[in-house]
Motif scaffolding. Structure first.
Motif, short mmCIF file in Angstrom:
data_model
loop_
_atom_site.label_atom_id
_atom_site.label_comp_id
_atom_site.label_asym_id
_atom_site.label_seq_id
_atom_site.Cartn_x
_atom_site.Cartn_y
_atom_site.Cartn_z
N LEU A 173 0.83 -1.21 0.00
CA LEU A 173 0.00 0.00 0.00
C LEU A 173 0.86 1.26 0.00
CD1 LEU A 173 -2.89 -0.88 2.50
CD2 LEU A 173 -3.09 -0.52 0.04
N MET A 174 1.94 1.24 0.76
CA MET A 174 2.85 2.38 0.81
C MET A 174 3.54 2.59 -0.53
SD MET A 174 3.06 3.79 3.98
CE MET A 174 4.71 4.22 4.46
N PHE A 175 3.91 1.49 -1.19
CA PHE A 175 4.58 1.59 -2.49
C PHE A 175 3.64 2.19 -3.54
CE2 PHE A 175 5.65 -0.36 -6.65
CZ PHE A 175 6.89 0.24 -6.83
N VAL A 176 2.40 1.71 -3.58
CA VAL A 176 1.42 2.25 -4.52
C VAL A 176 1.11 3.71 -4.19
CG1 VAL A 176 -0.96 2.06 -5.35
CG2 VAL A 176 0.42 0.00 -5.04
N SER A 177 1.06 4.02 -2.91
CA SER A 177 0.84 5.40 -2.49
C SER A 177 1.96 6.30 -3.00
CB SER A 177 0.76 5.48 -0.96
OG SER A 177 0.61 6.81 -0.54
N PHE A 178 3.19 5.80 -2.96
CA PHE A 178 4.35 6.55 -3.45
C PHE A 178 4.21 6.82 -4.95
CE2 PHE A 178 8.52 6.50 -5.50
CZ PHE A 178 9.17 7.52 -4.81
N LEU A 179 3.78 5.80 -5.72
CA LEU A 179 3.60 5.97 -7.16
C LEU A 179 2.49 6.99 -7.46
CD1 LEU A 179 3.86 2.27 -8.43
CD2 LEU A 179 5.64 4.02 -8.40
N CYS A 180 1.39 6.90 -6.70
CA CYS A 180 0.29 7.86 -6.88
C CYS A 180 0.73 9.28 -6.54
CB CYS A 180 -0.90 7.46 -6.00
SG CYS A 180 -1.77 5.97 -6.55
N PHE A 187 2.36 12.99 -1.14
CA PHE A 187 2.45 11.70 -0.46
C PHE A 187 1.48 11.62 0.72
CE2 PHE A 187 5.41 8.37 1.61
CZ PHE A 187 4.68 7.35 1.01
N LEU A 188 1.39 12.72 1.48
CA LEU A 188 0.44 12.74 2.59
C LEU A 188 -1.00 12.67 2.10
CD1 LEU A 188 2.14 15.42 4.87
CD2 LEU A 188 1.94 12.98 5.34
N SER A 189 -1.26 13.18 0.90
CA SER A 189 -2.61 13.14 0.33
C SER A 189 -3.00 11.73 -0.09
CB SER A 189 -2.70 14.08 -0.87
OG SER A 189 -2.50 15.43 -0.49
N ILE A 228 -4.79 20.81 1.31
CA ILE A 228 -4.82 19.86 0.19
C ILE A 228 -4.88 18.42 0.72
CG2 ILE A 228 -3.45 18.89 -1.71
CD1 ILE A 228 -2.37 21.72 -2.19
N VAL A 229 -4.05 18.14 1.71
CA VAL A 229 -4.03 16.80 2.32
C VAL A 229 -5.39 16.45 2.89
CG1 VAL A 229 -3.02 15.39 4.16
CG2 VAL A 229 -1.57 16.93 2.82
N THR A 230 -6.01 17.40 3.58
CA THR A 230 -7.32 17.17 4.19
C THR A 230 -8.37 16.87 3.14
OG1 THR A 230 -6.77 18.64 6.04
CG2 THR A 230 -9.10 18.16 5.68
N VAL A 231 -8.36 17.63 2.04
CA VAL A 231 -9.34 17.43 0.97
C VAL A 231 -9.19 16.05 0.34
CG1 VAL A 231 -10.04 18.18 -1.33
CG2 VAL A 231 -9.67 19.87 0.46
N PHE A 232 -7.95 15.63 0.04
CA PHE A 232 -7.71 14.32 -0.57
C PHE A 232 -8.13 13.20 0.38
CE2 PHE A 232 -5.46 16.23 -4.01
CZ PHE A 232 -5.32 15.25 -4.99
N GLN A 233 -7.74 13.32 1.65
CA GLN A 233 -8.08 12.27 2.62
C GLN A 233 -9.58 12.24 2.90
OE1 GLN A 233 -6.21 9.91 3.84
NE2 GLN A 233 -4.18 10.57 3.18
N LEU A 234 -10.22 13.40 2.88
CA LEU A 234 -11.67 13.45 3.07
C LEU A 234 -12.38 12.75 1.93
CD1 LEU A 234 -14.21 14.46 4.52
CD2 LEU A 234 -13.97 16.63 3.28
N ALA A 235 -11.87 12.95 0.70
CA ALA A 235 -12.45 12.28 -0.47
C ALA A 235 -12.39 10.76 -0.31
CB ALA A 235 -11.73 12.72 -1.74
#
Length: 343
Positions: A267-274, A290-292, A314-321
Motif C-alpha cells: 500500500l505504501m509503495f502504490v501510495s508513493f507511485l500515486c 504523499f500525505l494526500s 490539500i491533504v485534508t481534501v484528498f483524505q476526506l475524499a
C-alpha cells in the motif's frame, strides 16, 4: 479514584518523555512520533494496564482541526473540480489493489475472503472495525491487527519520508492569550459534538476544520493557537495511537502477522507511485502529494502536514475524499455482497 487516575498519569509522563527525547534528537514530528513509540513500547514492559481517555485524544484532534481550518486556503475550493478526477482515480486504484491483496491473503492464510477484504480496505480505523464487528463470520482480531499495523506504519514511517522534502520555515507567530484559545477550543469541541450527531465522519477533527473555514470566510479574528498547545495536542493523539497495538494483538498466527506487514508495504509503495503522479499533474510538493495519497487517517495525515509546513488543506481534501468514497460506496457494497464473500 487514585487507582483509576494512575494509568492515565503513567501514559502522560511516558508520552511527554518520548516527545522530549525525540525533540532532543531532532527527529520529525517529535511530539507525536515520540509519544507513539514510547507508549507503544511501554506496554511490553509495564504490567499495569495503561489507559488514555478518548476525550483527551478528541481535544487533541479539535486543536489540530482548528489550526487547519483557520489557515485553510479558500483557493483550494476553486480547484476542486480538477482535483476530483485525480482523487477518484486514486481511490479506484487503491480499492482494486486491496481486492487483489484480499484474494491473495485469503488464499495463503486461514482468513476467509470476507475477513481479508475488510482487513485490506484502506479506510478509517474506527469505521472499519465497527463495521467488521457487526458482520457475521468475520475474524475481528485479524481485521483489527491489519488496520493497526497500517496506521502505526504510516504514521511512523511517512514523517521520515516527507520531512526532508519540506523547507522548515521559522515563522514568528504571535499566539493569542490562553483564555482566548481556551474559549475557541471549547466552542469548537461543542461544535464537533453537534457535527457528530449528524453522523459526519471524524467529527472531532472535521468539525473544527469546517468551523475554522466558516469563520475564515466570515473574516472573524480567530485566536492563534500557540506552538506549545499544538505540541500538547500532538502528544494527546500520539499517546492514543501508541496504545492501539497491545501485546495481545500479536497472538495471531505468524502467517497472518506476516501478511499484515506485506499489505502495508504494498500500500505504501502504490501510495508513493500515486504521489509521483499527483506531483507531475498538479505540481504539488512531494510531501503534500504523499500525505494526500498515503493510506492513513485523515486527521493523522493532516497533523503531519501541519507539523512539517506542507499544504494541510490539500491533504485534508484528498483524505476526506477517500473517507467519503469509503463511507458511501465501499461499505454499502460490502454490506450488499457480504454473504457472497463468506466461506
Amino acid at each position: 479514584m487514585r487507582n483509576h487516575a494512575l494509568p492515565i498519569i503513567y501514559v502522560a509522563i511516558i508520552a511527554f518523555l518520548g516527545g522530549w527525547l525525540f525533540s532532543l534528537l531532532s527527529l520529525p514530528i517529535p511530539w507525536m512520533i515520540g509519544p507513539l513509540f514510547s507508549v507503544l513500547l511501554a506496554q511490553f514492559f509495564i504490567r499495569t494496564q495503561l489507559k488514555w481517555p478518548a476525550q483527551l485524544r478528541n481535544i487533541g484532534l479539535v486543536i489540530i482541526g482548528i489550526t487547519i481550518g483557520e489557515n485553510f486556503s479558500l483557493s483550494i475550493l476553486q480547484t476542486m473540480g480538477t482535483m476530483f478526477w485525480y482523487m477518484l482515480a486514486i481511490n479506484i486504484v487503491f480499492v482494486l489493489l486491496c481486492l487483489l491483496l484480499a484474494f491473495i491473503t485469503a488464499k495463503y492464510t486461514s482468513m476467509s475472503l470476507h475477513t481479508a477484504v475488510l482487513a485490506s480496505v484502506p479506510g478509517a480505523l474506527g469505521q472499519i472495525i465497527v463495521f467488521a464487528s457487526e458482520e457475521k463470520g468475520v475474524d475481528l482480531a485479524a481485521v483489527t491487527y491489519f488496520h493497526l499495523i497500517r496506521v502505526l506504519a504510516v504514521v511512523s514511517v511517512v514523517p521520515f519520508l516527507v520531512s526532508g522534502h519540506v523547507v522548515q520555515q521559522n515563522i514568528d507567530i504571535t499566539a493569542s492569550p490562553l483564555w482566548a484559545i481556551a474559549i475557541l477550543i471549547g466552542v469548537s469541541f461543542l461544535f464537533a459534538i453537534v457535527v457528530g450527531k449528524l453522523h459526519i465522519p471524524t467529527p472531532f477533527f472535521l468539525g473544527p476544520v469546517l468551523l475554522g473555514i466558516v469563520l475564515n470566510v466570515m473574516q472573524f479574528d480567530i485566536p492563534v493557537i500557540s506552538l506549545d498547545v499544538l505540541h500538547l495536542a500532538q502528544i494527546a493523539v500520539g499517546a492514543h495511537i501508541g496504545l492501539l497495538l497491545t501485546p495481545g494483538a500479536l497472538r495471531l498466527p505468524k502467517r497472518i502477522l506476516l501478511f499484515g506487514l506485506m499489505n502495508v508495504v504494498l500500500l505504501m509503495f502504490v501510495s508513493f507511485l500515486c504521489a509521483r503522479l499527483v506531483m507531475a499533474m498538479l505540481d504539488y510538493t512531494f510531501a503534500s502529494s504523499f500525505l494526500s495519497t498515503a493510506p492513513g487517517g485523515m486527521d493523522q495525515m493532516a497533523l503531519i502536514a501541519t507539523a512539517i509546513h506542507a499544504d494541510a488543506d490539500i491533504v485534508t481534501v484528498f483524505q476526506l475524499a477517500r473517507m467519503l468514497f469509503l463511507s458511501f460506496i465501499i461499505i454499502p457494497l460490502l454490506k450488499k455482497y457480504s454473504t457472497r464473500l463468506e466461506r
